[in-house]
Structures are given as C-alpha cells and as structure tokens.
Design a protein around this motif. Structure first.
Motif, short mmCIF file in Angstrom:
data_model
loop_
_atom_site.label_atom_id
_atom_site.label_comp_id
_atom_site.label_asym_id
_atom_site.label_seq_id
_atom_site.Cartn_x
_atom_site.Cartn_y
_atom_site.Cartn_z
N ALA A 4 48.41 -92.55 12.13
CA ALA A 4 49.09 -91.85 11.02
C ALA A 4 48.07 -91.28 10.02
N LEU A 5 46.88 -91.85 10.01
CA LEU A 5 45.85 -91.37 9.07
C LEU A 5 45.46 -89.93 9.37
N TYR A 6 45.72 -89.47 10.61
CA TYR A 6 45.27 -88.15 11.01
C TYR A 6 46.40 -87.11 11.08
N ALA A 7 47.59 -87.48 10.55
CA ALA A 7 48.70 -86.50 10.57
C ALA A 7 48.29 -85.27 9.76
N GLU A 162 39.73 -79.69 5.80
CA GLU A 162 39.33 -81.09 5.90
C GLU A 162 38.29 -81.28 6.99
N VAL A 163 37.48 -82.30 6.77
CA VAL A 163 36.42 -82.65 7.72
C VAL A 163 36.67 -84.08 8.19
N CYS A 164 36.86 -84.24 9.50
CA CYS A 164 36.92 -85.58 10.08
C CYS A 164 35.53 -85.90 10.60
N LEU A 165 34.95 -86.95 10.10
CA LEU A 165 33.56 -87.26 10.43
C LEU A 165 33.42 -88.71 10.87
N THR A 166 32.88 -88.88 12.06
CA THR A 166 32.55 -90.22 12.55
C THR A 166 31.07 -90.45 12.33
N VAL A 167 30.74 -91.55 11.68
CA VAL A 167 29.33 -91.90 11.51
C VAL A 167 28.99 -92.95 12.56
N ALA A 168 28.08 -92.56 13.47
CA ALA A 168 27.71 -93.44 14.58
C ALA A 168 26.58 -94.39 14.15
N PRO A 169 26.60 -95.60 14.66
CA PRO A 169 25.59 -96.59 14.26
C PRO A 169 24.25 -96.37 14.97
N VAL A 170 23.65 -95.24 14.66
CA VAL A 170 22.39 -94.81 15.30
C VAL A 170 21.57 -94.06 14.26
N VAL A 171 20.27 -94.19 14.29
CA VAL A 171 19.42 -93.24 13.56
C VAL A 171 18.66 -92.43 14.60
N ALA A 172 18.45 -91.14 14.31
CA ALA A 172 17.95 -90.25 15.35
C ALA A 172 16.64 -89.55 14.99
N SER A 173 16.39 -89.33 13.70
CA SER A 173 15.25 -88.51 13.27
C SER A 173 15.21 -87.22 14.10
N GLY A 174 14.01 -86.75 14.48
CA GLY A 174 13.92 -85.54 15.28
C GLY A 174 14.35 -84.32 14.49
N ASP A 175 14.70 -83.25 15.20
CA ASP A 175 15.01 -81.99 14.53
C ASP A 175 16.45 -81.53 14.76
N LEU A 192 38.16 -88.13 -0.63
CA LEU A 192 38.14 -89.02 0.54
C LEU A 192 39.58 -89.28 1.01
N GLY A 193 39.89 -88.83 2.23
CA GLY A 193 41.21 -89.12 2.80
C GLY A 193 41.28 -90.55 3.28
N HIS A 194 40.30 -90.93 4.11
CA HIS A 194 40.20 -92.33 4.49
C HIS A 194 38.79 -92.64 5.01
N ALA A 195 38.47 -93.90 4.95
CA ALA A 195 37.24 -94.40 5.57
C ALA A 195 37.61 -95.73 6.21
N GLU A 196 37.43 -95.79 7.52
CA GLU A 196 37.86 -96.99 8.24
C GLU A 196 36.73 -97.40 9.19
N ARG A 205 37.65 -89.23 6.85
CA ARG A 205 38.35 -87.95 6.75
C ARG A 205 38.21 -87.48 5.31
N TRP A 206 37.73 -86.27 5.14
CA TRP A 206 37.45 -85.72 3.82
C TRP A 206 38.26 -84.44 3.64
N VAL A 207 38.96 -84.34 2.50
CA VAL A 207 39.87 -83.21 2.27
C VAL A 207 39.31 -82.33 1.16
N ARG A 208 39.34 -81.04 1.38
CA ARG A 208 38.84 -80.08 0.38
C ARG A 208 39.63 -80.23 -0.90
N ASP A 209 38.91 -80.38 -2.00
CA ASP A 209 39.54 -80.50 -3.32
C ASP A 209 39.76 -79.10 -3.87
N ARG A 210 41.00 -78.62 -3.77
CA ARG A 210 41.30 -77.28 -4.27
C ARG A 210 42.00 -77.33 -5.63
N SER A 211 41.94 -78.51 -6.30
CA SER A 211 42.63 -78.64 -7.59
C SER A 211 41.82 -77.95 -8.69
#
Ligand SMILES: NC(=O)c1ccc[n+]([C@@H]2O[C@H](COP(=O)([O-])OP(=O)(O)OC[C@H]3O[C@@H](n4cnc5c(N)ncnc54)[C@H](OP(=O)(O)O)[C@@H]3O)[C@@H](O)[C@H]2O)c1
Length: 211
Positions: A4-7, A162-175, A192-196, A205-211
């Motif tokens: 439901a978080l992604y409706a 809105e931007v749905c973003l998954t942060v993976a448990p990895v560091v990558a460096s590089g280019d 912030l829509g949600h962080a789980e 999930r991040w929602v554009r603030d158009r207020s």
C-alpha cells in the motif's frame, strides 16, 4: 514490504514516478556496469510491484540496451533520439518516444514493426506534449526506470513527482554516476513518503514538494 505504500495518488494528470537503486555511496550501478542484483530480492520485489502498478514504463534507450530490456505486461516506452531500440522492443504494443525530426526512415521501420512512435518536439523532446499524449491514452501512472541521463532531463524540467529509491548495503566507489545527471543542476525540495528497512536494504519513497 507493505504494498500500500506504493499506491499511486489520485491525480488529474499523469503522475511521474521514478525508480532507482543506489549504493550507500550513491553509485547507480555496480562493478559490472549494470544494476544487477544490487538491491537483492526485496528490490526486485519492489521493481516488479511498481511495474504492476504502472500504465506505462518509460526508459532511456541506454538503459534499455545495457539492461537488455524486453516486453513487459504494460507498454515499454523507450526514449531515444537515435532510434536504436533493442530488437525485442521492436514489436506491437511497444512505444518509442522521440522527436519529430528523428530519422524518418528509422521511425517508419519502427512503425512497420507495430511500434507506436510518439514524436514531439524538434532537436529536444517536448515532454509536456509527451505527457499530454500519455494522458490522452489514459496513461496517468507513469513509471520511469531511468537511466540517470533521462532522469536528469526530467528533473531539469521538474516533471518528476516522486522518486522511489532503494539503498543497497554496498559501497562501490569507482566512477559510476549518481541516479541522475545533467549539465543543469536543480534544487527541488522533496518530502519523505516512507523509509522502510528490510534487513539491510532501505526502501524509500520521496515525493516532490510542490507546496
Ligand atoms: N541504479 C538504477 O536504478 C539504474 C536505473 C537505470 C539505469 N541504470 C544504469 O544506468 C546506466 C545507463 O545510464 P544512461 O544515463 O546512459 O541511461 P539512459 O538515460 O537510459 O540512456 C541514455 C540514452 O537514452 C536516450 N535518452 C535519454 N534521455 C533522453 C532525452 N531526454 N531525450 C532523448 N533521448 C534520451 C538517448 O538514447 P539514444 O542514444 O538512442 O538517442 C541517450 O543516449 C546503465 O549502466 C544502467 O545499468 C541504473
């Protein structure tokens, strides 16, 4: 994960959602140059859920080529000026978004293959016209799966809701690039829509603030 978080919100216009995964240090792909299994099973679940919820999937041709895109349950709209579209997407029901002055023969070949060519603008894609076109087709739940170049362009035009973003448990460096890049920097506020957290993976999930 609570689906439901992604409706999609009720909107009287096309709502543009983007979906990305990145590493802890902000890389948009792993050492192999693709997103691959960066976010693990839970990110794949979100990826598939977001596809099921969408009316159309918009993707840059670079990503479609590198990530070997094929047909999905909803139309895939490949954004391209060169019209170099993966063979598997040269098929009825698929879409190419381009400019009116894109190669005429290339457009004709795609149309002959049954591809819906949506061409607006000259030199640059006219995104307002593209979204109006989507709206006329009843496509209001837009899912953009990248890549960073297309994302940068949509952000420049403040078209990302809105931007749905998954942060993976990895560091990558590089280019590797970030999830958006452009010659034009912007500063758009988001709420912030949600962080789980699911194990070590962070779903946001991040929602554009158009207020
Ligand atoms: N971390 C993530 O979640 C994620 C998501 C997606 C992709 N990626 C990664 O990102 C990398 C690809 O990056 P990228 O920036 O090259 O991807 P991209 O934006 O998918 O591809 C760039 C190409 O798409 C077309 N394009 C994009 N925006 C356009 C616009 N506004 N107007 C006209 N054409 C446009 C052009 O195609 P033509 O050359 O055909 O004209 C351009 O050369 C891959 O390694 C992929 O794995 C990561």
């Amino acid at each position: 994960m609570d689906e439901a978080l992604y409706a999609y919100p009720e909107a009287d216009r096309p709502w543009v959602r983007t979906n990305f995964v990145c590493t802890v240090d902000g890389a948009a792909y792993d050492v192999t140059g693709v997103t691959g299994t960066l976010g693990g099973d839970i990110d794949s679940e979100v990826f598939q859920l977001l596809r099921r919820l969408a009316d159309v999937i918009v993707v840059g041709a670079g990503t479609a080529r590198i990530e070997r895109y094929g047909p999905a349950d909803v139309p895939i709209a490949v954004v391209s000026l060169s019209l170099e579209v993966p063979d598997r997407l040269r098929a009825p029901g698929q879409v190419v978004v381009t400019t009116e002055d894109a190669d005429a023969d290339g457009q004709a070949v795609l149309r002959e293959a049954g591809v819906e060519v949506i061409a607006h603008g000259e030199v640059e894609i006219d995104w307002d016209a593209v979204l109006a076109d989507f709206d006329a087709r009843g496509w209001r739940k837009i899912l953009c799966e990248g890549g960073p170049t297309l994302h940068g362009e949509l952000l420049r035009r403040d078209l990302v809701d809105e931007v749905c973003l998954t942060v993976a448990p990895v560091v990558a460096s590089g280019d590797a690039p970030r999830i958006s890049h452009s010659r034009h920097a912007v500063h758009h506020g988001m709420t912030l829509g949600h962080a789980e957290a699911v194990g070590d993976v962070l779903l946001t999930r991040w929602v554009r603030d158009r207020s």
